[in-house]
Design a protein around this motif. Structure first.
Motif, PDB file in Angstrom:
ATOM      1  N   UNK A 117       0.841  -1.205   0.056  1.00  0.00           N
ATOM      2  CA  UNK A 117      -0.151   0.066  -0.154  1.00  0.00           C
ATOM      3  C   UNK A 117       0.742   1.356  -0.094  1.00  0.00           C
ATOM      4  N   UNK A 118       0.399   2.273  -0.494  1.00  0.00           N
ATOM      5  CA  UNK A 118       1.308   3.447  -0.783  1.00  0.00           C
ATOM      6  C   UNK A 118       0.110   4.768  -0.362  1.00  0.00           C
ATOM      7  N   UNK A 119       0.625   5.773   0.313  1.00  0.00           N
ATOM      8  CA  UNK A 119      -0.181   6.706   0.338  1.00  0.00           C
ATOM      9  C   UNK A 119       0.413   8.084  -0.697  1.00  0.00           C
ATOM     10  N   UNK A 123      -4.934  11.820   3.560  1.00  0.00           N
ATOM     11  CA  UNK A 123      -6.309  11.693   3.732  1.00  0.00           C
ATOM     12  C   UNK A 123      -7.037  11.006   2.982  1.00  0.00           C
ATOM     13  N   UNK A 124      -6.448  10.322   1.992  1.00  0.00           N
ATOM     14  CA  UNK A 124      -7.223   9.637   0.809  1.00  0.00           C
ATOM     15  C   UNK A 124      -6.954   8.207   0.722  1.00  0.00           C
ATOM     16  N   UNK A 176      -4.545   5.354  13.660  1.00  0.00           N
ATOM     17  CA  UNK A 176      -5.370   6.517  13.733  1.00  0.00           C
ATOM     18  C   UNK A 176      -5.470   7.460  12.491  1.00  0.00           C
ATOM     19  N   UNK A 177      -4.861   6.922  11.557  1.00  0.00           N
ATOM     20  CA  UNK A 177      -4.967   7.907  10.373  1.00  0.00           C
ATOM     21  C   UNK A 177      -6.107   7.770   9.667  1.00  0.00           C
ATOM     22  N   UNK A 178      -6.717   6.514   9.618  1.00  0.00           N
ATOM     23  CA  UNK A 178      -8.010   5.995   8.954  1.00  0.00           C
ATOM     24  C   UNK A 178      -7.814   5.665   7.658  1.00  0.00           C
ATOM     25  N   UNK A 179      -6.372   5.402   7.135  1.00  0.00           N
ATOM     26  CA  UNK A 179      -6.198   5.152   5.895  1.00  0.00           C
ATOM     27  C   UNK A 179      -6.927   3.890   5.221  1.00  0.00           C
TER      28      UNK A 179
END
Length: 231
Positions: A117-119, A123-124, A176-179
């Motif tokens: 997985x990649x950010x 917040x997406x 806690x980032x919600x990703x």
């Protein structure tokens, strides 16, 4: 959870468990005081569980990684026929997370398509890039090694999610980032999601909020510990 008619006091700061009813869950709740209470409780619980994980010796962490790899290999073989030809999203271990990189290489060798997985956007939802043992990794968000931008982008059939804490209802306490929740909500069809955690990191509840999405299974160093029958 909070009475807005009078000041809120807490029995034992910073842990707010005594102020929260474990049986309470309103899927339409948007009360900001309740959300703040849950967020503060989760922050405290993350710190406690991170402390348990950080206290493990190097040898103990390696044994945990081996045990989880053995159980996860068996789960994937039994439930997904080994996942050959399927896209299986794993993770690069950070902060004392169980190290499954040996299993990633093993799966790759037998025809499982491994992704990480990649950010790409804050917040997406996450995106997923193909990984092989020969991939030249680059530094991504939070300085985590990731496949480079030119790596093939794929959609996972199965995705693994490291957890700080877990419940028998397959809810995940993450960083806690919600990703991960955003990603599961965005993917259609939704991949099978498997949480990876220490057996000792089981908690009674995360006090689920409307955005929290339960996983499908939880695999720990003690084996397959939780599984949802409906998705």
């Amino acid at each position: 959870m909070s009475d807005t008619s009078k000041p809120v006091t807490y029995a034992s700061p910073p842990c707010l468990a005594a102020e929260v009813d474990p049986t309470y869950f309103d899927p339409l709740a948007t009360d900001p005081d309740q959300a703040r209470d849950v967020a503060r409780w989760r922050k405290s619980e993350r710190a406690r569980l991170r402390g348990l994980r950080d206290a493990l010796s190097v040898a103990a962490r390696q044994e945990v990684g081996r045990a989880i790899s053995d159980h996860l290999r068996a789960v994937v073989k039994e439930k997904f026929n080994g996942a050959r030809g399927k896209v299986l999203s794993c993770y690069w271990p950070i902060k004392g997370e169980p190290d499954l990189r040996g299993l990633m290489a093993e799966w790759h060798a037998v025809g499982v398509l491994i992704a990480l997985p990649i950010v790409e956007v804050k917040a997406a939802p996450l995106v997923f890039r193909r990984w092989t043992p020969e991939t030249q990794m680059v530094r991504g968000d939070w300085n985590i090694p990731v496949p480079p931008p030119e790596a093939e982008q794929v959609t996972p059939d199965i995705t693994l999610a490291p957890m700080i804490g877990w419940t028998v209802e397959c809810y995940r306490l993450g960083y806690g980032g919600g990703y991960f929740d955003r990603t599961l909500a965005a993917l259609d069809p939704r991949p099978v999601s498997i949480g990876i955690a220490l057996s000792d990191a089981r908690i009674e509840t995360i006090y689920p909020q409307p955005h929290d999405i339960p996983l499908d299974m939880v695999v720990t160093d003690a084996g397959l510990r939780a599984e949802r029958t409906e998705r």
